[in-house]
Write a protein that holds these residues in place. Structure first.
Motif, short mmCIF file in Angstrom:
data_model
loop_
_atom_site.label_atom_id
_atom_site.label_comp_id
_atom_site.label_asym_id
_atom_site.label_seq_id
_atom_site.Cartn_x
_atom_site.Cartn_y
_atom_site.Cartn_z
N GLY A 153 116.34 45.24 1.17
CA GLY A 153 117.28 44.16 1.45
C GLY A 153 116.69 42.80 1.19
N GLY A 154 117.43 41.78 1.58
CA GLY A 154 117.00 40.41 1.38
C GLY A 154 117.99 39.45 2.02
N TYR A 155 117.97 38.22 1.56
CA TYR A 155 118.81 37.16 2.13
C TYR A 155 119.58 36.49 1.00
N GLU A 161 111.40 45.68 2.33
CA GLU A 161 111.55 47.11 2.14
C GLU A 161 111.01 47.81 3.38
N ARG A 162 111.59 48.95 3.69
CA ARG A 162 111.12 49.75 4.81
C ARG A 162 111.30 51.22 4.47
N LEU A 163 110.27 52.02 4.75
CA LEU A 163 110.31 53.46 4.53
C LEU A 163 109.90 54.16 5.81
N GLN A 164 110.76 55.07 6.28
CA GLN A 164 110.50 55.78 7.53
C GLN A 164 110.55 57.28 7.30
N SER A 172 106.55 48.95 6.21
CA SER A 172 107.50 47.86 6.03
C SER A 172 106.82 46.67 5.36
N HIS A 173 107.60 45.92 4.61
CA HIS A 173 107.10 44.73 3.93
C HIS A 173 108.22 43.69 3.89
#
Length: 933
Positions: A193-195, A203-206, A225-226
């Motif tokens: 995602g972003g703004y 980015e996030r990976l779970q 996450s970053h």
């Protein structure tokens, strides 16, 4: 979308649904009555706020529950955002928007508008280690940044005094973050995602999963996450000083100035600005400040600070439960995280001879005048100068629980340890090296002193030139620190929900015994304590303390419809090589159920906050404060228009090992009506009164009392005078009044002195409807209204009303309302989550200042935000979702008094209450490999 229309729709829908409950209640009751014969006893569960397992989820105190599904559908980035958006979190706090704070890479909350240190944050009912750096340079608190959302099952919030169950710090309330315990299979979750206005790409990976065997269950999780930073220049309302609401203050930051000390005027740089025009991406120009004159400045300079940190982190979680027999289980839980965060508070700057007490002034031998210089370094000159923190956190629990033989007694014995380490690094100019550089560049060698001022023959045209990043690094050093905290606890708990029988039912009991030990170490770089670094202060301290506690709780059925709960606890804290303190606390609760669907409740409790380690063990926390030197104003004049007002004076806060615990009392009452599992309505009143609150001694009051003593209006030998005079360090007499007897340092310490009281109403409701082919709809509202919030700083002082525009000392929302409309049909689901923040005091009210002409002390109007999520099940095992935060891209509310006239730079809104991130969006994909959750 019309905000009022949407808010009205939410309210009307919920009101209608709750009204409809009355019509259907008889039908529901009839249906449930038919099922009574087949009903089985409800499983007993543990609810935050009690150690006794019980069938009812609602108790004598209100508990707000946020599930993992709520976090997902309501569109929150992380645990911090979840808690900050709750109606009970009415207080303003420092976060990463305040890049110049001591804890700019940490996040926290303020429940009920009280200090963050008054909220106890638990994980699975166990305490977390404090953040190693001090909030606002003063007190310890719990950081929320390190808690990964992937592992959260639910969060429970219990407002009000809870020390009789959980011990110290549970004054504003308890937040219990409960992690996942049982999964079967594996789930992969990816989000990007972003703004919409730029910056903040993330980015996030779970990966979560688990497996169950005959006697062994394991659960595990990984999260990466970053997040990219957002800079103020990426928002059109924070990018330049032209955003200032006061037209008279729309001029650039003074990147190159020469100020005449006698006339108060700038030297006109003329064509000198052309030499530095490339700085700040070519925005440096000859600008004009009313009352001062022309200078070289950039209106874009403030935009180079960060609004949102750059972050990168990884977390790992493991939980296991092994059944050793019919009456014993061994369990182990480990959560480990590493996080790197970066922020930039903006450009560094230089003024001459910063540490010699001359306020940066020199004597110009050539022109026979007093003057000072300022050079703000641009990104082209200094390069990347982020403040970087590398954080490592861990939480470990090992325990055995089960049942004693064939009795009703259950036991839980565990050891837990939580730790936090923060390594910080930032590039910062060194005073002597920087002075030497600019002497060589244009000041020339020092030619002696004149009335205490260093004498030079400066080459002024040579002042207007840029430096290179290599030169900047040549007179700068890396400021590095490693700070750490840890806490460990040994806990023995016994519970018996059926101790003995009364005519109305079973008496339940729980007993607990705890031993704990805490460590805090926050060293300061020797260069900071030695004034080697330019304009920089820091926090420091180190200490250890032991604590032990014993507590008991009873649940007593007085009647079939009336249950009392009684709990008491004794806590003892021993600060190693410092003072000690002990407190007994208790809580009384009543639950009255005239009918099964209605609960009337009330509670009364006491609480405490053990002496803060940051106050007890500080090694001297340096800071600067804008103050009036009353003594010099009266002695050296002139008055009015005293030249010694608004001085930036240095202070140091020292340890006070004799501090005692902060104490509190609270009471509340309310009701819950739930005629079925599809409808609920609740409301509660709360009232918290705090005594012996710890505050640092007043800087301004110390200066005022000193002058009263020196002028003979107070007895010079009185305790007040002896204390004030001992804490102010002044320079020697000088023939120059500007330098004579100048304040060099003011020493203060924390003392138990203040009182605070707050009361309010929290309410909410929910309803769910199955409308056939239209799908299933859900409606929910949660509301908090602060009725009263007052403080008394010193005994005998008048009461200050913090909700009054004339007395407000900080930003606090008078009310917060959240609402949800959810929909589900087949493979589709959607949710709209609205948040209405009530009014807050404006800048003029908080600081008691006159700012923009035509404005006055008052309040900033309500602020509304909307989040939206849509999800589609691609298959039985996978789903795709879109989340949009702040759908309308609403900016922080406009405050015409927030104009920077008191020395604050953009952004021109209250960064402690609102954020300027704008519209955020995420696309998320989830695939399920057989997990049952």
């Amino acid at each position: 979308m019309d905000r009022k229309l949407l808010a009205t729709a939410i309210c009307a829908a919920l009101a209608w649904s709750l009204a409809a409950t009355a019509v259907r209640a008889q039908e529901v009751a009839s249906t449930e009555a038919k099922a009574d014969d087949d009903a089985t006893e409800l499983d007993r569960v543990l609810v935050t706020g009690s150690r006794i397992p019980r069938a009812q989820l609602e108790t004598a105190s209100p508990v707000i529950t946020i599930t993992a599904e709520d976090i997902q559908r309501q569109g929150f980035r992380n645990v911090s955002d979840v808690l900050r958006a709750q109606p009970l979190a009415t207080g303003a706090v420092q976060d990463n928007q305040y890049a110049g704070s001591f804890t700019s890479n940490a996040t926290t909350i303020s429940l009920l508008g009280l200090s963050p240190s008054f909220t106890l944050i638990l994980m699975d009912g166990r305490p977390l280690a404090d953040y190693p750096l001090l909030y606002n340079g003063q007190s310890n608190f719990t950081d929320l940044t390190s808690i990964p959302t992937a592992m959260v099952e639910r969060i429970e919030i219990l407002p009000g005094n809870q020390s009789s169950i959980y011990g110290s710090a549970a004054i504003a309330g308890v937040v219990n973050i409960i992690l996942k315990k049982r999964l079967d299979g594996m789930q992969l979750d990816a989000r990007v995602g972003g703004y919409s206005d730029g910056g903040g790409d993330n980015e996030r990976l779970q990966l979560t999963g688990g497996k169950a065997w005959d006697n062994l269950d394991i659960t595990y999780g990984l999260q990466y996450s970053h997040q990219d930073p957002i800079y103020m220049r990426q928002r059109d309302f924070t990018d330049t000083t032209d955003d200032n609401p006061n037209p008279g203050l729309r001029y650039g930051s003074r990147t190159f100035i020469i100020l005449n000390g006698f006339t108060g005027q700038y030297d006109d740089p003329g064509a000198g600005c052309d030499n530095v025009a490339a700085n700040f991406d070519g925005t440096t120009q000859r600008d004009f400040r009313p009352g001062r004159g022309f200078f070289c400045g950039s209106r874009a300079q403030p935009g180079y600070a960060t609004l949102l940190n750059e972050e990168k982190g990884i977390s790992a979680y493991f939980n296991s439960n092994y059944r050793m027999g019919d009456n014993a289980n061994f369990y182990a839980s480990v959560l480990y995280g590493k996080n790197e965060a970066k922020n930039d508070s903006g450009s560094r700057f230089w003024i001459p001879n910063y540490n010699d007490g001359t306020d940066g002034y020199i004597w110009n031998q050539t022109e026979q005048t007093l003057e000072t210089y300022q050079h703000i370094f641009s990104p082209e000159e200094q390069g990347i100068t982020n403040f970087t923190t590398d954080s490592t956190s861990y939480n470990i629990a090992l325990g055995v629980n089960g049942t004693i033989a064939d009795s009703n007694w259950d036991y839980d014995v565990y050891y837990s340890r939580s730790g936090y380490e923060v390594k910080s690094d930032q590039l910062w100019p060194l005073v002597d090296e920087m002075d030497a550089f600019f002497q060589e560049q244009f000041l020339g060698p020092q030619l002696g002193t004149y009335y205490g001022y260093p004498v030079y023959e400066p080459n002024k045209p040579a002042f207007y030139q840029s430096i290179t990043p290599e030169q900047f690094r040549a007179f700068s050093g890396n400021l590095r620190n490693t700070s750490s905290t840890w806490t460990h606890n040994f806990n023995v708990q016994l519970t018996n929900p059926d101790l003995f029988q009364l005519p109305a039912g079973s008496v339940g009991v729980a007993g607990v015994f705890q031993l704990g030990y805490q460590h805090w170490d926050n060293p300061v770089d020797p260069g900071v304590s030695g004034d080697d670094y330019f304009g920089l202060s820091g926090t420091s301290g180190s200490g250890n303390r032991a604590n032990r506690a014993v507590g008991v709780e009873f649940s007593i059925p007085l009647l079939k419809s009336l249950t009392a709960s009684v709990s008491g606890r004794y806590d003892s804290y021993k600060n190693i090589r410092a003072g000690s303190d002990a407190k007994a606390t208790y809580k009384l609760g009543l639950e009255f159920r005239p009918i099964d669907s209605l609960l009337l409740r009330a509670n009364y409790a006491t609480a405490f906050r053990a002496p803060d380690m940051g106050y007890v063990f500080t090694g001297g926390n340096g800071f600067f404060s804008s103050q009036t030197d009353y003594y010099k104003c009266e002695t050296y004049g002139p008055n009015p228009d005293c030249p010694f007002e608004g001085l930036s004076l240095e202070g140091v806060q020292v340890a006070n090992p004799d501090l005692k615990s902060i104490t509190a009392k609270s009471y509340g009452f309310g009701f819950v009506w739930s005629p079925s599992d599809r409808y609920e309505l609740r409301a509660d009143y709360y009232n918290v009164r705090i005594e012996d609150e710890v505050l640092p001694q007043s800087f301004s009051r110390t200066l005022f009392d000193e002058n009263e003593c020196r002028q003979g209006r107070l007895d010079i030998n009185s305790p007040t005078c002896v204390d004030a005079l001992s804490r102010i360090q002044r320079g020697p007499l000088n023939a120059n009044p500007l330098l004579s007897e100048s304040v060099q340092l003011v020493t203060i310490k924390a003392i138990n002195i203040a009182e605070e009281q707050i009361s309010g109403i929290t309410a909410g409701g929910s309803a769910r409807f199955d409308w056939g082919r239209w799908g299933e709809f859900g409606f929910g509202l949660d509301y908090n209204l602060t009725l009263d919030h007052t403080t008394v700083t010193f005994p005998g002082d008048p009461e200050t009303d913090l909700l009054s525009p004339q007395q407000a000392l900080s930003a606090e929302f008078k009310s917060v309302l959240t609402g949800d409309i959810s929909w589900q049909k087949g493979d589709w689901s959607a949710n709209v989550h609205g948040i209405r923040y009530g009014s807050t005091p404006n800048y003029a009210a908080q600081f008691g200042v006159d700012t923009t002409p035509g404005t006055s002390q008052g309040r900033v109007g309500p602020h509304m935000l909307y989040n939206m999520s849509v999800s589609y099940d691609l298959t039985e095992k996978s789903a795709l979702s879109l989340t949009v935060n702040n759908v309308l891209n609403t900016k922080p509310p406009f405050d015409p008094t927030y104009d920077g006239s008191q020395g604050f730079a953009p952004p021109f809104y209250n960064i402690f209450a609102y954020n300027g991130y704008g519209r955020a969006f995420w696309v998320q994909y989830r695939i399920d490999f057989g997990t049952n959750n």
